[in-house]
Design a protein around this motif. Structure first.
Motif, PDB file in Angstrom:
ATOM      1  N   ALA A  79      52.490  41.266  47.750  1.00  0.00           N
ATOM      2  CA  ALA A  79      51.652  40.076  47.650  1.00  0.00           C
ATOM      3  C   ALA A  79      50.178  40.485  47.668  1.00  0.00           C
ATOM      4  N   ASN A  80      49.836  41.364  48.567  1.00  0.00           N
ATOM      5  CA  ASN A  80      48.452  41.844  48.677  1.00  0.00           C
ATOM      6  C   ASN A  80      47.998  42.450  47.355  1.00  0.00           C
ATOM      7  N   GLN A  81      48.865  43.298  46.785  1.00  0.00           N
ATOM      8  CA  GLN A  81      48.528  43.999  45.545  1.00  0.00           C
ATOM      9  C   GLN A  81      48.300  43.014  44.384  1.00  0.00           C
ATOM     10  N   GLU A 141      44.699  41.849  42.736  1.00  0.00           N
ATOM     11  CA  GLU A 141      44.464  42.219  41.334  1.00  0.00           C
ATOM     12  C   GLU A 141      44.109  40.991  40.493  1.00  0.00           C
ATOM     13  N   ILE A 142      44.822  39.883  40.743  1.00  0.00           N
ATOM     14  CA  ILE A 142      44.514  38.648  39.993  1.00  0.00           C
ATOM     15  C   ILE A 142      43.077  38.219  40.301  1.00  0.00           C
ATOM     16  N   LEU A 143      42.719  38.208  41.579  1.00  0.00           N
ATOM     17  CA  LEU A 143      41.358  37.774  41.937  1.00  0.00           C
ATOM     18  C   LEU A 143      40.315  38.734  41.366  1.00  0.00           C
ATOM     19  N   ARG A 144      40.614  40.037  41.400  1.00  0.00           N
ATOM     20  CA  ARG A 144      39.657  41.011  40.856  1.00  0.00           C
ATOM     21  C   ARG A 144      39.379  40.724  39.380  1.00  0.00           C
ATOM     22  N   ARG A 145      40.470  40.393  38.643  1.00  0.00           N
ATOM     23  CA  ARG A 145      40.290  40.148  37.195  1.00  0.00           C
ATOM     24  C   ARG A 145      39.551  38.841  36.950  1.00  0.00           C
TER      25      ARG A 145
END
Ligand code: BEZ
Ligand code: FE
Length: 256
Positions: free
Chosen positions: A5-7, A11-15
């Motif tokens: 979940a963390n990963q 990653e979604i938020l980073r993008r």
């Protein structure tokens, strides 16, 4: 699981953050996006939005390399417990159902070609005007929804109407996003099926009518060339086509 979940969430938020920076997204655009998220929830359109714009990638990632016939997206319009039909296997419809009657037949086998007796085909489709029973005004509950079983040789047959293409709802937030981006809201004409048999992976798929518009511009990106069928006219003015389904063996799960 927390790691996964963390990963994924990170990653979604980073993008998303990257898009904001790269495209210099303004506060007005951020507020408009927030309002759009609220409207999708209020309209109950998250399943529609996800199945139009995301599901095809999940399907391809999950099943693209699977043995047997191609699958494609499930979409939001399946309803469980459609009636199991008896011979002559005709999907329930109105007495004056518009459109062209077609006879559909074929075989269900394993990926190795062995015929599968008593396999189940759960079938649902829009009517000739592109409307799904249970979701759109027009057709009565249960229209053009039914289940058919294969015989001892794995053969099936049923009669239905050739469906029409349809647009996703235009007046809701998913339709408005589609219009704002300048994209086509149309799905080409198709028949949905879930083909299942004991000991095999269920196949969620759609058969696309070759004469339909929008095969090259499906809003849900779900068309695959292997899934296009070619109804042929018969001497009685009706149509017919055949399609064979091959199912992959059920995956065995390791016992913990
Ligand atoms: C459908 O095939 O019925 C469908 C798929 C994705 C979004 C909307 C409808
Ligand atoms: Fe559909």
């Amino acid at each position: 699981m927390p790691d996964r979940a963390n990963q994924l969430i990170s990653e979604i938020l980073r993008r998303v953050h990257e898009v904001i920076v790269e495209h210099d997204v303004t506060y007005e655009e951020y507020q408009a996006a927030k309002q759009w998220f609220i409207e999708v929830g209020e309209a109950g359109e998250w399943p529609l939005f996800a199945d139009v714009y995301i599901e095809h990638v999940v399907e391809e990632q999950a099943f693209g390399n699977r043995e047997g016939s191609q699958g494609t997206i499930l979409g939001p319009f399946h309803l469980p417990d459609a009636p199991v039909l008896d011979a002559p296997f005709e999907l329930p419809h109105r007495p004056d159902e518009p459109g062209d009657r077609t006879h559909v037949s074929g075989r269900v086998t394993g990926a190795d070609g062995n015929p599968l007796a008593d396999a189940n085909l759960d079938i649902w489709q829009a009517d000739a005007e592109g409307r799904y029973a249970g979701f759109m005004p027009g057709p009565p509950d249960g229209n053009l929804r039914g289940q058919v079983r294969t015989d001892a040789d794995g053969r099936y047959e049923y009669i239905t109407m050739i469906p029409g293409p349809y647009t996703i709802p235009l007046d809701g937030p998913t339709g408005k996003l589609t219009a704002a981006a300048g994209w086509s809201p149309w799905r080409p004409a198709h028949i949905h099926l879930i083909v299942s048999a004991e000991g095999y992976e269920p196949l969620v798929t759609q058969l696309f009518i070759d004469s339909s518009d929008y095969l090259d511009s499906d809003v849900a990106s779900a068309v695959k060339p292997e899934l296009i069928v070619h109804p042929q006219p018969r001497s009685d003015g009706e149509f017919e086509f055949s399609y064979d389904f091959a199912l992959a063996p059920a995956r065995t799960h390791a016992v913990a």
